[in-house]
Design a protein around this motif. Structure first.
Motif, PDB file in Angstrom:
ATOM      1  N   ARG A  32       0.937  -1.308  -0.035  1.00  0.00           N
ATOM      2  CA  ARG A  32      -0.040   0.037   0.031  1.00  0.00           C
ATOM      3  C   ARG A  32       0.743   1.381  -0.030  1.00  0.00           C
ATOM      4  O   ARG A  32       0.426   2.140  -0.650  1.00  0.00           O
ATOM      5  CB  ARG A  32      -0.854  -0.014   1.017  1.00  0.00           C
ATOM      6  CG  ARG A  32      -1.938  -1.171   1.242  1.00  0.00           C
ATOM      7  CD  ARG A  32      -3.325  -0.579   2.079  1.00  0.00           C
ATOM      8  NE  ARG A  32      -2.783  -0.380   3.457  1.00  0.00           N
ATOM      9  CZ  ARG A  32      -2.796  -1.503   4.442  1.00  0.00           C
ATOM     10  NH1 ARG A  32      -3.194  -2.697   3.892  1.00  0.00           N
ATOM     11  NH2 ARG A  32      -2.462  -0.986   5.433  1.00  0.00           N
ATOM     12  N   ILE A  33       1.840   1.220   0.798  1.00  0.00           N
ATOM     13  CA  ILE A  33       2.905   2.481   0.646  1.00  0.00           C
ATOM     14  C   ILE A  33       3.349   2.627  -0.932  1.00  0.00           C
ATOM     15  O   ILE A  33       3.643   3.641  -1.200  1.00  0.00           O
ATOM     16  CB  ILE A  33       3.861   2.218   1.766  1.00  0.00           C
ATOM     17  CG1 ILE A  33       3.339   2.041   3.076  1.00  0.00           C
ATOM     18  CG2 ILE A  33       4.834   3.097   1.483  1.00  0.00           C
ATOM     19  CD1 ILE A  33       4.497   1.593   4.121  1.00  0.00           C
ATOM     20  N   PHE A  34       4.026   1.482  -1.213  1.00  0.00           N
ATOM     21  CA  PHE A  34       4.381   1.587  -2.517  1.00  0.00           C
ATOM     22  C   PHE A  34       3.148   2.108  -3.504  1.00  0.00           C
ATOM     23  O   PHE A  34       3.516   3.125  -4.569  1.00  0.00           O
ATOM     24  CB  PHE A  34       4.912   0.377  -2.980  1.00  0.00           C
ATOM     25  CG  PHE A  34       5.350   0.017  -4.529  1.00  0.00           C
ATOM     26  CD1 PHE A  34       6.576   0.608  -4.875  1.00  0.00           C
ATOM     27  CD2 PHE A  34       4.380  -0.392  -5.780  1.00  0.00           C
ATOM     28  CE1 PHE A  34       6.856   0.457  -6.372  1.00  0.00           C
ATOM     29  CE2 PHE A  34       4.993  -0.353  -6.736  1.00  0.00           C
ATOM     30  CZ  PHE A  34       6.136  -0.015  -7.325  1.00  0.00           C
ATOM     31  N   GLN A  35       2.079   1.483  -3.635  1.00  0.00           N
ATOM     32  CA  GLN A  35       0.968   2.150  -4.439  1.00  0.00           C
ATOM     33  C   GLN A  35       0.768   3.491  -4.054  1.00  0.00           C
ATOM     34  O   GLN A  35       0.490   4.136  -5.121  1.00  0.00           O
ATOM     35  CB  GLN A  35      -0.174   1.364  -4.187  1.00  0.00           C
ATOM     36  CG  GLN A  35       0.109  -0.232  -4.627  1.00  0.00           C
ATOM     37  CD  GLN A  35      -0.950  -1.251  -4.154  1.00  0.00           C
ATOM     38  OE1 GLN A  35      -1.955  -0.853  -3.473  1.00  0.00           O
ATOM     39  NE2 GLN A  35      -0.775  -2.542  -4.060  1.00  0.00           N
ATOM     40  N   ALA A  36       0.815   4.126  -2.901  1.00  0.00           N
ATOM     41  CA  ALA A  36       0.584   5.541  -2.762  1.00  0.00           C
ATOM     42  C   ALA A  36       1.676   6.051  -3.378  1.00  0.00           C
ATOM     43  O   ALA A  36       1.314   7.366  -4.032  1.00  0.00           O
ATOM     44  CB  ALA A  36       0.587   5.745  -1.300  1.00  0.00           C
ATOM     45  N   CYS A  37       2.773   5.779  -3.132  1.00  0.00           N
ATOM     46  CA  CYS A  37       4.097   6.607  -3.959  1.00  0.00           C
ATOM     47  C   CYS A  37       3.978   6.539  -5.133  1.00  0.00           C
ATOM     48  O   CYS A  37       4.204   7.725  -5.960  1.00  0.00           O
ATOM     49  CB  CYS A  37       5.428   5.924  -3.485  1.00  0.00           C
ATOM     50  SG  CYS A  37       5.932   5.944  -1.711  1.00  0.00           S
ATOM     51  N   VAL A  38       3.384   5.584  -5.838  1.00  0.00           N
ATOM     52  CA  VAL A  38       3.177   5.564  -7.440  1.00  0.00           C
ATOM     53  C   VAL A  38       2.203   6.611  -7.863  1.00  0.00           C
ATOM     54  O   VAL A  38       2.327   7.268  -8.920  1.00  0.00           O
ATOM     55  CB  VAL A  38       2.981   4.036  -7.878  1.00  0.00           C
ATOM     56  CG1 VAL A  38       2.168   4.204  -9.399  1.00  0.00           C
ATOM     57  CG2 VAL A  38       3.886   3.042  -7.594  1.00  0.00           C
ATOM     58  N   ILE A  39       1.197   6.658  -7.149  1.00  0.00           N
ATOM     59  CA  ILE A  39      -0.020   7.411  -7.278  1.00  0.00           C
ATOM     60  C   ILE A  39       0.460   8.939  -7.001  1.00  0.00           C
ATOM     61  O   ILE A  39       0.156   9.851  -8.026  1.00  0.00           O
ATOM     62  CB  ILE A  39      -1.199   7.191  -6.414  1.00  0.00           C
ATOM     63  CG1 ILE A  39      -1.735   5.994  -6.506  1.00  0.00           C
ATOM     64  CG2 ILE A  39      -2.256   8.388  -6.329  1.00  0.00           C
ATOM     65  CD1 ILE A  39      -3.044   5.515  -5.855  1.00  0.00           C
ATOM     66  N   VAL A  40       1.259   9.255  -6.272  1.00  0.00           N
ATOM     67  CA  VAL A  40       1.916  10.695  -6.164  1.00  0.00           C
ATOM     68  C   VAL A  40       2.756  10.772  -6.975  1.00  0.00           C
ATOM     69  O   VAL A  40       2.678  11.981  -7.890  1.00  0.00           O
ATOM     70  CB  VAL A  40       2.735  10.519  -4.676  1.00  0.00           C
ATOM     71  CG1 VAL A  40       3.635  11.813  -4.706  1.00  0.00           C
ATOM     72  CG2 VAL A  40       1.926  10.550  -3.468  1.00  0.00           C
ATOM     73  N   VAL A  41       3.443  10.010  -7.768  1.00  0.00           N
ATOM     74  CA  VAL A  41       4.352  10.326  -9.007  1.00  0.00           C
ATOM     75  C   VAL A  41       3.520  10.458 -10.125  1.00  0.00           C
ATOM     76  O   VAL A  41       3.613  11.242 -11.126  1.00  0.00           O
ATOM     77  CB  VAL A  41       5.285   8.893  -9.085  1.00  0.00           C
ATOM     78  CG1 VAL A  41       6.060   9.202 -10.682  1.00  0.00           C
ATOM     79  CG2 VAL A  41       6.400   9.122  -7.945  1.00  0.00           C
ATOM     80  N   ASP A  42       2.370   9.656 -10.309  1.00  0.00           N
ATOM     81  CA  ASP A  42       1.737   9.769 -11.332  1.00  0.00           C
ATOM     82  C   ASP A  42       0.715  11.035 -11.532  1.00  0.00           C
ATOM     83  O   ASP A  42       0.673  12.043 -12.521  1.00  0.00           O
ATOM     84  CB  ASP A  42       0.413   8.860 -11.355  1.00  0.00           C
ATOM     85  CG  ASP A  42       0.884   7.354 -12.063  1.00  0.00           C
ATOM     86  OD1 ASP A  42       1.597   7.542 -12.837  1.00  0.00           O
ATOM     87  OD2 ASP A  42       0.618   6.211 -11.431  1.00  0.00           O
ATOM     88  N   LEU A  43       0.448  11.445 -10.195  1.00  0.00           N
ATOM     89  CA  LEU A  43      -0.149  12.753 -10.411  1.00  0.00           C
ATOM     90  C   LEU A  43       0.906  14.015 -10.557  1.00  0.00           C
ATOM     91  O   LEU A  43       0.438  14.953 -11.054  1.00  0.00           O
ATOM     92  CB  LEU A  43      -0.760  13.173  -8.948  1.00  0.00           C
ATOM     93  CG  LEU A  43      -1.898  12.086  -8.546  1.00  0.00           C
ATOM     94  CD1 LEU A  43      -2.320  12.550  -7.067  1.00  0.00           C
ATOM     95  CD2 LEU A  43      -3.180  12.358  -9.391  1.00  0.00           C
ATOM     96  N   ALA A  44       2.131  13.920 -10.224  1.00  0.00           N
ATOM     97  CA  ALA A  44       3.272  15.148 -10.535  1.00  0.00           C
ATOM     98  C   ALA A  44       3.356  14.822 -12.107  1.00  0.00           C
ATOM     99  O   ALA A  44       3.297  15.853 -12.804  1.00  0.00           O
ATOM    100  CB  ALA A  44       4.515  14.596  -9.764  1.00  0.00           C
ATOM    101  N   ILE A  45       2.982  13.710 -12.592  1.00  0.00           N
ATOM    102  CA  ILE A  45       3.547  13.660 -14.037  1.00  0.00           C
ATOM    103  C   ILE A  45       2.334  14.379 -14.833  1.00  0.00           C
ATOM    104  O   ILE A  45       2.397  15.018 -16.028  1.00  0.00           O
ATOM    105  CB  ILE A  45       3.778  12.083 -14.582  1.00  0.00           C
ATOM    106  CG1 ILE A  45       4.867  11.347 -14.211  1.00  0.00           C
ATOM    107  CG2 ILE A  45       3.577  11.908 -16.033  1.00  0.00           C
ATOM    108  CD1 ILE A  45       5.142  10.029 -14.288  1.00  0.00           C
TER     109      ILE A  45
END
Length: 265
Positions: A32-45
């Motif tokens: 879940r922590i990894f998936q949250a980090c991926v979402i943050v990166v996606d939103l930045a992109i």
């Protein structure tokens, strides 16, 4: 000598695929922590994609563009390795959209006129379910459909703005041209039609008509999702079908008796 020791490379690949499957699909805390980090990166992109018309003339734009391409390519490869059936996964519309977006990043000059479609990454993120996993396990799950309708509307507004800016306002580069395109799009979608900015020629009129029709449809869908969502999130205990009609008594897939919570309305 065992087969396992004969193919160390295959074993390493298998371990990598299992690890990636765990990180992308598990509900354990590290995943879940990894998936949250991926979402943050996606939103930045996605924020970079939205700001692209303004940043296009900046000296460091190409470096940012290729850096985002590397991140997106790594994400696509990692997701592919995490899937048990890669070919079936590659045929999904969201994956096709992501690969197209990657192409626009790798060839920014050749595909410059299609760069506005990069914002479809927001739609892809929503449709793939990655964005909704954190809220599905708690009482906010019922807001998934309204929030999805909001994202669909926002995605359409940004895609329409990018199209209008690229083909009608790009001769006035900079933030003013993009803001004018956004202002025109919102005024058209809401049918306000101030008339101070219009698109010239028959293609401009056709673009305005399509923008109005699609925008009104998305607004209606948003209102329906807020007032009365068509489905509720309630995983079936037998077959795990997640979405059911609000008044469903049995699961449509397996016939399992359901006990969907009712707010009493």
């Amino acid at each position: 000598m065992t087969a396992e020791s004969k193919n160390p490379a295959d074993n390493r690949l298998s371990r990598l695929r299992r690890r990636l499957h765990f990180l992308y699909h598990s509900r354990a805390r590290p995943a879940r922590i990894f998936q949250a980090c991926v979402i943050v990166v996606d939103l930045a992109i996605i924020a970079f994609f939205v700001a692209t018309p303004v940043l296009r003339d900046a000296a460091a734009f190409l470096w940012l563009d290729y850096a985002v391409a590397i991140i997106l390519a790594a994400d696509i490869v990692a997701r592919a390795l995490s899937e048990p059936r890669i070919l079936a996964w590659l045929k999904q519309p969201t994956v096709i959209v992501d690969i197209f977006i990657l192409a626009t990043l790798l060839f920014p000059h050749s595909l410059a006129n299609l760069g506005f479609l990069r914002i479809l990454r927001l739609w892809s993120l929503s449709r793939s379910g990655q964005l909704w996993r954190p809220i599905r396990s708690n009482r906010f799950a019922r807001w998934e459909q309204p929030l999805g309708a909001v994202l669909n509307l926002v995605t359409f507004l940004l895609v329409a703005t990018g199209f209008i800016y690229t083909f009608f306002f790009r001769h006035n580069p900079g933030i003013d041209g993009y803001i004018d395109a956004l202002y025109f799009t919102v005024a058209t979608v809401t049918t306000t039609g101030f008339g101070d900015i219009t698109l010239a020629g028959p293609w401009g009129k056709l673009t305005s008509i399509v923008t109005m029709i699609c925008g009104i449809s998305l607004f209606v869908r948003l209102a329906q999702a807020i007032v009365r969502p068509s489905k509720v999130y309630h995983p079936c205990p037998r077959c795990a079908l997640q979405w059911h009609d609000q008044d469903a008594v049995h699961c449509k897939a397996c016939g399992q008796i359901l006990a969907i919570p009712d707010e009493g309305t």
